[in-house]
Write an enzyme that holds these catalytic residues in place. Structure first.
Site, PDB file in Angstrom:
ATOM      1  N   LYS A   1      47.304  82.997  50.128  1.00  0.00           N
ATOM      2  CA  LYS A   1      48.235  81.169  50.055  1.00  0.00           C
ATOM      3  C   LYS A   1      49.404  81.561  49.844  1.00  0.00           C
ATOM      4  O   LYS A   1      49.789  82.972  49.459  1.00  0.00           O
ATOM      5  CB  LYS A   1      47.471  80.764  48.481  1.00  0.00           C
ATOM      6  CG  LYS A   1      46.264  80.692  48.035  1.00  0.00           C
ATOM      7  CD  LYS A   1      45.391  80.368  46.595  1.00  0.00           C
ATOM      8  CE  LYS A   1      44.950  82.061  46.074  1.00  0.00           C
ATOM      9  NZ  LYS A   1      45.059  81.421  44.636  1.00  0.00           N
TER      10      LYS A   1
ATOM     11  N   ARG B   1      40.580  88.473  32.149  1.00  0.00           N
ATOM     12  CA  ARG B   1      40.471  87.296  31.316  1.00  0.00           C
ATOM     13  C   ARG B   1      39.063  87.166  30.674  1.00  0.00           C
ATOM     14  O   ARG B   1      38.908  86.962  29.347  1.00  0.00           O
ATOM     15  CB  ARG B   1      40.997  85.973  31.833  1.00  0.00           C
ATOM     16  CG  ARG B   1      42.927  86.342  32.168  1.00  0.00           C
ATOM     17  CD  ARG B   1      43.483  85.453  32.416  1.00  0.00           C
ATOM     18  NE  ARG B   1      42.930  85.465  33.996  1.00  0.00           N
ATOM     19  CZ  ARG B   1      42.733  84.181  34.843  1.00  0.00           C
ATOM     20  NH1 ARG B   1      44.165  84.397  35.415  1.00  0.00           N
ATOM     21  NH2 ARG B   1      42.141  85.157  36.354  1.00  0.00           N
TER      22      ARG B   1
END
Ligand code: PNS
Length: 161
Positions: free
Chosen positions: A41, A90
């Site tokens: 990206k 996470r």
């Protein structure tokens, strides 16, 4: 001497990344934070800006270095004689993606191990994309990113207005 690489896009570094760095630096003698130059990206911050923000953040950690890398992570690890890649996990949703990367990296470089460190629950929801979105729309990112990053996000979006 134990050395680990903590790779990522760090666009920008968050307090979740910092948590992994702070814990990783206590486990390994040397920790190299490796900033990917070409993420798929388009990044908000240039790789130089991302590197500087991390350097400012880890200034007081003598065994932490920051480097930029291109291409394959395992090639970078080999070039630094490093056999450990450190990644933060996470939530369980990270597990699938992280395992895929770890397994493909092991296929390419069997001598390099990936070690996962669960992030502190306080940061388990946090990622750079959310931080950028909050900052873009004028929300407060205090406590989510280091103070220097907060300032740069403000400047970046002010210059866009
Ligand atoms: O912070 P990110 O974007 O989740 O980090 C991903 C990163 C940089 C660890 C990963 O994209 C990476 O290692 N890229 C370098 C290219 C590579 O080695 N890819 C692995 C095989 S697909």
């Amino acid at each position: 001497m134990s050395v680990a690489i903590y790779p990522g896009s760090f666009d920008p570094i968050t307090n979740g990344h910092l948590d992994v760095i702070d814990r990783g630096r206590r486990i390994f003698d040397r920790l190299i934070v490796a900033v990917l130059r070409n993420p798929s990206k388009a990044p908000l911050f240039t790789v130089e800006e991302r590197k500087i923000m991390i350097e400012e953040t880890v200034r007081d950690f003598p065994n932490v270095e920051v480097e930029v890398f291109d291409g394959l992570l395992v090639a970078f690890a080999r070039s630094r004689n490093c056999r450990v890649i450190l990644r933060g996990l996470r939530a369980i949703s990270d597990y699938e993606y992280e395992t895929q990367i770890a397994l493909i990296n092991r296929k390419m470089a069997p001598e390099v191990e990936t070690i996962f460190l669960p992030t502190s629950t306080e940061y388990s929801y946090l990622n750079s994309t959310m931080v950028k979105e909050i900052a873009r729309f004028g929300g407060c990112v205090q406590g989510l990113v280091p103070p220097g990053v907060e300032k740069r996000l403000r400047e970046k979006f002010k210059s866009w207005a």
